[in-house]
Design a protein around this motif. Sequence first.
Motif, PDB file in Angstrom:
ATOM      1  N   ASP A 243     119.916  39.555  20.452  1.00 39.54           N
ATOM      2  CA  ASP A 243     119.339  39.244  19.405  1.00 39.54           C
ATOM      3  C   ASP A 243     118.379  37.861  19.277  1.00 39.54           C
ATOM      4  OD1 ASP A 243     121.088  40.944  17.983  1.00 39.54           O
ATOM      5  OD2 ASP A 243     122.762  39.546  18.071  1.00 39.54           O
ATOM      6  N   VAL A 244     118.104  37.849  20.501  1.00 44.89           N
ATOM      7  CA  VAL A 244     117.038  36.742  20.700  1.00 44.89           C
ATOM      8  C   VAL A 244     115.646  37.266  21.326  1.00 44.89           C
ATOM      9  CG1 VAL A 244     116.275  34.748  22.082  1.00 44.89           C
ATOM     10  CG2 VAL A 244     118.732  34.990  21.241  1.00 44.89           C
ATOM     11  N   ASP A 245     114.518  36.771  20.800  1.00 45.73           N
ATOM     12  CA  ASP A 245     113.229  37.201  21.135  1.00 45.73           C
ATOM     13  C   ASP A 245     112.389  36.179  21.696  1.00 45.73           C
ATOM     14  OD1 ASP A 245     110.815  38.626  21.809  1.00 45.73           O
ATOM     15  OD2 ASP A 245     110.407  38.888  19.652  1.00 45.73           O
ATOM     16  N   LYS A 246     112.506  35.752  23.042  1.00 44.49           N
ATOM     17  CA  LYS A 246     111.575  34.703  23.299  1.00 44.49           C
ATOM     18  C   LYS A 246     110.091  35.035  23.777  1.00 44.49           C
ATOM     19  CE  LYS A 246     115.477  33.179  26.378  1.00 44.49           C
ATOM     20  NZ  LYS A 246     115.796  32.877  27.893  1.00 44.49           N
ATOM     21  N   GLY A 247     109.254  33.970  23.073  1.00 46.15           N
ATOM     22  CA  GLY A 247     107.940  34.222  23.069  1.00 46.15           C
ATOM     23  C   GLY A 247     107.432  33.521  24.618  1.00 46.15           C
ATOM     24  N   GLU A 248     106.155  33.752  24.832  1.00 45.52           N
ATOM     25  CA  GLU A 248     105.368  33.207  25.901  1.00 45.52           C
ATOM     26  C   GLU A 248     104.903  31.686  25.651  1.00 45.52           C
ATOM     27  OE1 GLU A 248     102.056  35.778  26.936  1.00 45.52           O
ATOM     28  OE2 GLU A 248     103.522  37.415  27.602  1.00 45.52           O
ATOM     29  N   ILE A 249     104.586  30.942  26.688  1.00 46.45           N
ATOM     30  CA  ILE A 249     104.005  29.575  26.591  1.00 46.45           C
ATOM     31  C   ILE A 249     102.472  29.919  26.183  1.00 46.45           C
ATOM     32  CG2 ILE A 249     103.501  27.610  27.786  1.00 46.45           C
ATOM     33  CD1 ILE A 249     106.025  27.859  29.215  1.00 46.45           C
ATOM     34  N   LEU A 250     102.233  29.263  25.372  1.00 50.06           N
ATOM     35  CA  LEU A 250     100.408  29.399  24.728  1.00 50.06           C
ATOM     36  C   LEU A 250     100.050  28.145  24.942  1.00 50.06           C
ATOM     37  CD1 LEU A 250     101.387  31.693  21.778  1.00 50.06           C
ATOM     38  CD2 LEU A 250     100.552  32.446  24.188  1.00 50.06           C
ATOM     39  N   PRO A 251      98.587  28.214  25.012  1.00 49.68           N
ATOM     40  CA  PRO A 251      97.936  26.786  25.169  1.00 49.68           C
ATOM     41  C   PRO A 251      97.663  26.448  23.768  1.00 49.68           C
ATOM     42  CG  PRO A 251      96.317  28.672  25.851  1.00 49.68           C
ATOM     43  CD  PRO A 251      97.659  29.126  25.574  1.00 49.68           C
ATOM     44  N   ASN A 252      97.418  25.072  23.572  1.00 54.43           N
ATOM     45  CA  ASN A 252      96.881  24.479  22.362  1.00 54.43           C
ATOM     46  C   ASN A 252      95.631  24.039  22.551  1.00 54.43           C
ATOM     47  OD1 ASN A 252      99.379  24.816  20.638  1.00 54.43           O
ATOM     48  ND2 ASN A 252     100.267  22.980  21.700  1.00 54.43           N
ATOM     49  N   HIS A 253      94.812  23.799  21.496  1.00 54.33           N
ATOM     50  CA  HIS A 253      93.391  23.395  21.754  1.00 54.33           C
ATOM     51  C   HIS A 253      93.299  22.003  22.317  1.00 54.33           C
ATOM     52  CE1 HIS A 253      93.483  20.482  18.625  1.00 54.33           C
ATOM     53  NE2 HIS A 253      94.244  21.100  18.046  1.00 54.33           N
ATOM     54  N   ASP A 254      94.315  21.247  22.309  1.00 58.15           N
ATOM     55  CA  ASP A 254      93.972  19.789  23.080  1.00 58.15           C
ATOM     56  C   ASP A 254      94.561  20.044  24.282  1.00 58.15           C
ATOM     57  OD1 ASP A 254      96.828  20.261  22.639  1.00 58.15           O
ATOM     58  OD2 ASP A 254      97.024  18.459  21.339  1.00 58.15           O
ATOM     59  N   GLY A 255      94.968  20.996  24.812  1.00 59.85           N
ATOM     60  CA  GLY A 255      95.619  21.117  26.360  1.00 59.85           C
ATOM     61  C   GLY A 255      96.886  20.986  26.563  1.00 59.85           C
ATOM     62  N   SER A 256      97.631  20.592  25.382  1.00 57.13           N
ATOM     63  CA  SER A 256      99.090  20.909  25.265  1.00 57.13           C
ATOM     64  C   SER A 256      99.372  22.140  25.173  1.00 57.13           C
ATOM     65  CB  SER A 256      99.772  19.908  24.295  1.00 57.13           C
ATOM     66  OG  SER A 256      99.355  20.469  23.058  1.00 57.13           O
ATOM     67  N   PHE A 257     100.856  22.529  25.116  1.00 55.32           N
ATOM     68  CA  PHE A 257     101.246  23.957  25.132  1.00 55.32           C
ATOM     69  C   PHE A 257     102.150  24.076  24.045  1.00 55.32           C
ATOM     70  CE2 PHE A 257      99.871  23.367  29.343  1.00 55.32           C
ATOM     71  CZ  PHE A 257      99.089  24.280  29.774  1.00 55.32           C
ATOM     72  N   GLN A 258     102.699  25.419  23.595  1.00 56.75           N
ATOM     73  CA  GLN A 258     103.502  25.616  22.766  1.00 56.75           C
ATOM     74  C   GLN A 258     104.471  26.771  22.861  1.00 56.75           C
ATOM     75  OE1 GLN A 258     102.273  27.865  18.969  1.00 56.75           O
ATOM     76  NE2 GLN A 258     100.312  27.211  19.573  1.00 56.75           N
ATOM     77  N   ILE A 259     105.612  27.018  22.473  1.00 56.27           N
ATOM     78  CA  ILE A 259     106.459  27.990  22.865  1.00 56.27           C
ATOM     79  C   ILE A 259     107.462  28.158  21.660  1.00 56.27           C
ATOM     80  CG2 ILE A 259     108.213  26.759  23.908  1.00 56.27           C
ATOM     81  CD1 ILE A 259     108.867  28.877  25.732  1.00 56.27           C
ATOM     82  N   SER A 260     108.001  29.475  21.298  1.00 52.05           N
ATOM     83  CA  SER A 260     108.843  29.753  20.446  1.00 52.05           C
ATOM     84  C   SER A 260     109.832  30.695  21.035  1.00 52.05           C
ATOM     85  CB  SER A 260     108.179  30.245  18.941  1.00 52.05           C
ATOM     86  OG  SER A 260     107.549  31.520  19.644  1.00 52.05           O
ATOM     87  N   ALA A 261     111.173  30.770  20.185  1.00 52.23           N
ATOM     88  CA  ALA A 261     112.176  31.655  20.342  1.00 52.23           C
ATOM     89  C   ALA A 261     112.657  32.052  19.170  1.00 52.23           C
ATOM     90  CB  ALA A 261     113.141  30.999  21.285  1.00 52.23           C
ATOM     91  N   ASP A 262     113.026  33.591  18.833  1.00 51.72           N
ATOM     92  CA  ASP A 262     113.614  33.885  17.608  1.00 51.72           C
ATOM     93  C   ASP A 262     114.933  34.284  17.735  1.00 51.72           C
ATOM     94  OD1 ASP A 262     110.911  33.362  16.348  1.00 51.72           O
ATOM     95  OD2 ASP A 262     110.411  35.535  16.512  1.00 51.72           O
ATOM     96  N   LEU A 263     115.740  33.845  16.692  1.00 52.14           N
ATOM     97  CA  LEU A 263     117.274  34.321  16.549  1.00 52.14           C
ATOM     98  C   LEU A 263     117.468  35.054  15.374  1.00 52.14           C
ATOM     99  CD1 LEU A 263     120.139  33.895  17.676  1.00 52.14           C
ATOM    100  CD2 LEU A 263     120.208  31.752  16.243  1.00 52.14           C
ATOM    101  N   GLN A 264     118.197  36.168  15.587  1.00 55.23           N
ATOM    102  CA  GLN A 264     118.500  37.213  14.703  1.00 55.23           C
ATOM    103  C   GLN A 264     119.535  36.236  13.624  1.00 55.23           C
ATOM    104  OE1 GLN A 264     117.162  40.072  13.661  1.00 55.23           O
ATOM    105  NE2 GLN A 264     118.682  39.995  11.960  1.00 55.23           N
ATOM    106  N   LEU A 265     119.562  36.364  12.399  1.00 50.63           N
ATOM    107  CA  LEU A 265     120.393  35.514  11.652  1.00 50.63           C
ATOM    108  C   LEU A 265     121.906  35.735  12.031  1.00 50.63           C
ATOM    109  CD1 LEU A 265     118.881  35.788   7.828  1.00 50.63           C
ATOM    110  CD2 LEU A 265     119.007  33.856   9.516  1.00 50.63           C
ATOM    111  N   PRO A 266     122.621  34.757  12.449  1.00 49.30           N
ATOM    112  CA  PRO A 266     123.919  34.891  12.616  1.00 49.30           C
ATOM    113  C   PRO A 266     124.663  35.276  11.474  1.00 49.30           C
ATOM    114  CG  PRO A 266     123.493  32.438  12.506  1.00 49.30           C
ATOM    115  CD  PRO A 266     122.273  33.418  12.474  1.00 49.30           C
ATOM    116  N   SER A 267     125.725  36.108  11.719  1.00 51.11           N
ATOM    117  CA  SER A 267     126.628  36.355  10.587  1.00 51.11           C
ATOM    118  C   SER A 267     128.015  35.479  10.529  1.00 51.11           C
ATOM    119  CB  SER A 267     127.396  37.757  10.644  1.00 51.11           C
ATOM    120  OG  SER A 267     127.942  38.051  11.912  1.00 51.11           O
ATOM    121  N   ASP A 268     128.086  34.729  11.331  1.00 51.51           N
ATOM    122  CA  ASP A 268     129.338  33.782  11.647  1.00 51.51           C
ATOM    123  C   ASP A 268     128.827  32.510  11.308  1.00 51.51           C
ATOM    124  OD1 ASP A 268     128.075  33.537  14.075  1.00 51.51           O
ATOM    125  OD2 ASP A 268     129.582  33.982  15.276  1.00 51.51           O
ATOM    126  N   ASP A 269     129.666  31.529  11.736  1.00 50.90           N
ATOM    127  CA  ASP A 269     129.311  30.042  11.578  1.00 50.90           C
ATOM    128  C   ASP A 269     128.051  29.404  12.157  1.00 50.90           C
ATOM    129  OD1 ASP A 269     129.353  27.332  11.163  1.00 50.90           O
ATOM    130  OD2 ASP A 269     131.213  26.982  12.468  1.00 50.90           O
TER     131      ASP A 269
END
Length: 337
Positions: A243-269
């Motif tokens: 239930d997790v989708d990890k993204g790749e590390i991507l460059p920003n225009h200023d030379g820094s980087f970004q990354i993301s990870a998606d989580l399927q909505l949990p049904s519990d707490d």
Amino acid sequence: MKTLVFVSLVGLFLHDTTAVMHSLRYFFTASSEVTNFPEFVTVGMVDDIQVGHYDSNTKRVEPKQDWMKKVTEDKAEYWEEETQRAVDYQQTFKVTLDTFKRRFNQTGGVHIVQWMLGCEWDDDTGDVNGYNQYGYDGEDFIVLDLKTWTWVAPQQQAVATKQKWDNNKGLSERLKNYLTNECLDWLKKFVNYGRSSLMRTDLPTVSLLQKTPSSRVTCHATGFYPNRAMMFWRKDGEELHEDVDKGEILPNHDGSFQISADLQLPSDDWGKYDCVFHLSGVKEDIVTKLDKREIKTNYVNPMNTVIPIIAIIAIIAALVLLGLRCHWIQEIQRQKM
């Protein structure tokens, strides 16, 4: 074998590194019939940062980092020599590309040959590793095994090259000397030149994002440096893989980087979940608890727009009625006059 300072299609060969692992890699790319792309490109990378570049259009090896210009303090003719060496490689790879085409019984069309050469060094343990491999049309063609110093041919078309190079003891000795000595010397020199840049760490801004109340929650980190980082979701302190989708590390225009990870909505707490960002070289991870109150979204509930729309219609209707009333009053006054 002398060192080159250039780099190109990095993504085919990069792998994870640690905080104390330094690398020097050269990428050579020859292509045919690729639209809007030079026929030959070479790129040099130090710790995954581009430090030099050459292509068949510019015909010049150029430094890509200010600190790389310090090389000329030791050797004024450095860039001229590297340019001439790159020109020689351009001619060699043109022949290599034609050879590969014949091996695969190909004539025209889009084809790409790549060569990656380099070394890595752990400045904590002193361990040294090297790599020397060729690819053709996106697949491995032949790879040097540094344990046996023999060549591995993943494809039948590379067997003839393997036999030829395995029998060339002079080639093996030159490669061994370069990968274990000369490459390492250059790597240490470059790391020393660019230490303030290569060893810096910038922490990111981490946010929780969601498109709609029913869509996945995205943990997004941006503005970090270097690109040796990872992000993952945990539940009760244990890393989640489903239930997790990890993204790749991507460059920003200023030379820094970004990354993301998606989580399927949990049904519990939701309080059991958190997002973890780890930056190589930084002891403390950035941990973000999954909290509905902290989620940012541009979503607007359609029901929330009903009342404003009705109000606007009522105002317009009132203005129209007011206008008609004023008109009637004016007409009555004119009639009395």
